[in-house]
Design a protein around this motif. Structure first.
Motif: not given
Length: 275
Positions: A150, A152, A186-187
């Motif tokens: 997970h 960035l 992720p994000y």
């Protein structure tokens, strides 16, 4: 028309008979014969070659439909936010798991209402609970790639992103039974490299339409309201089954899922659109 099994019996009968006729050769539906023409029906058996020949074996060896070209995953430049469908269709997705504390409760509710959902799993989490991915497979859910740890992705180089995605696909294949066809950054932080690598690995990028913000633990009621207010045909709902205390997410699903079904929504999973 003879089937492959029927042709085998015809061939066996022709070899064992003292006299008979030559069998007709069946042509696969929708295709054309690649070999020479068959002998005329009713030709005397004694005129056929008495020893095996490449010609006589060719119909069996070449039987079957033509091999289909492999599907090619299109390279996209932005993630899919909604799904196509007829009527009031809606997709439920859960990120960051599987977590043995919360994922089973979500699976239990989905099973109770006979609903399928999507789980975007992290490879590291999946490696600890492969039995939960096996259960997802058994119950018809779709498992997607959410990277290994997970991170960035926009802060990583190409080789690091590839490693995050490939390792996760490997774990999913081992536990779920097949490699994932969907991935989620992720994000929600996508970049060109992630899109390219995803397409190379045969995965389409899927984001979301409605964010329940359950990761902020706003309360069960707040999660329910966000789902019900955001519900619309083609909507993709984002929730979580890991990454913290997800008891509110589990409880909220038990409340809003039957309400959505009673309102006429069909909870489904997306279908791939190949180029």
């Amino acid at each position: 028309m003879f089937t492959r099994r029927g042709l085998l019996f015809v061939g066996a009968g022709a070899l064992g008979a003292a006299a008979g006729t030559a069998g007709l050769l069946a042509r696969p539906t929708g295709g054309s014969s690649a070999g020479p023409a068959a002998p005329a029906a009713g030709a005397p058996a004694h005129r056929l070659p008495m020893k095996p020949s490449a010609y006589r074996l060719q119909p069996l060896a070449g039987y079957g439909p033509p091999r289909a070209a492999p599907h090619r995953t299109p390279l996209r430049h932005e993630p899919l936010l909604r799904v196509d469908g007829h009527g009031r269709t809606l997709v439920l997705t859960f990120d960051d798991g599987p977590d043995p504390r919360w994922t089973p409760g979500i699976l239990d509710t989905l099973a109770e209402y006979e609903v399928r959902a999507m789980f975007f799993v992290c490879g590291e989490m999946a490696s600890y609970s492969p039995h939960l991915l096996a259960r997802m497979a058994d119950e018809g859910h779709v498992v997607g790639n959410h990277t290994w740890s997970h991170p960035l992705l926009t802060t990583l180089g190409r080789s690091a992103i590839r490693s995050e995605m490939e390792r996760t696909s490997d774990v999913i294949e081992d536990a779920y039974g097949e490699r994932p066809e969907w991935f989620r950054a992720p994000y929600g932080a996508w970049n060109r490299t992630a899109f390219q690598l995803g397409a190379d690995m045969g995965m389409d990028p899927l984001a979301w339409t409605v964010d329940t913000l359950d990761w902020t633990t706003p309360g069960t009621g707040a999660i329910v309201k966000r789902v019900e207010r955001g519900a619309a045909p083609g909507v993709v709902v984002l929730s979580h089954d890991a990454g913290g205390d997800r008891s509110q997410s589990v409880q909220a699903l038990r409340r809003y899922l039957p309400r959505l079904l009673d309102s006429g929504y069909h909870i489904t999973v997306p279908r791939r659109q190949y180029a």
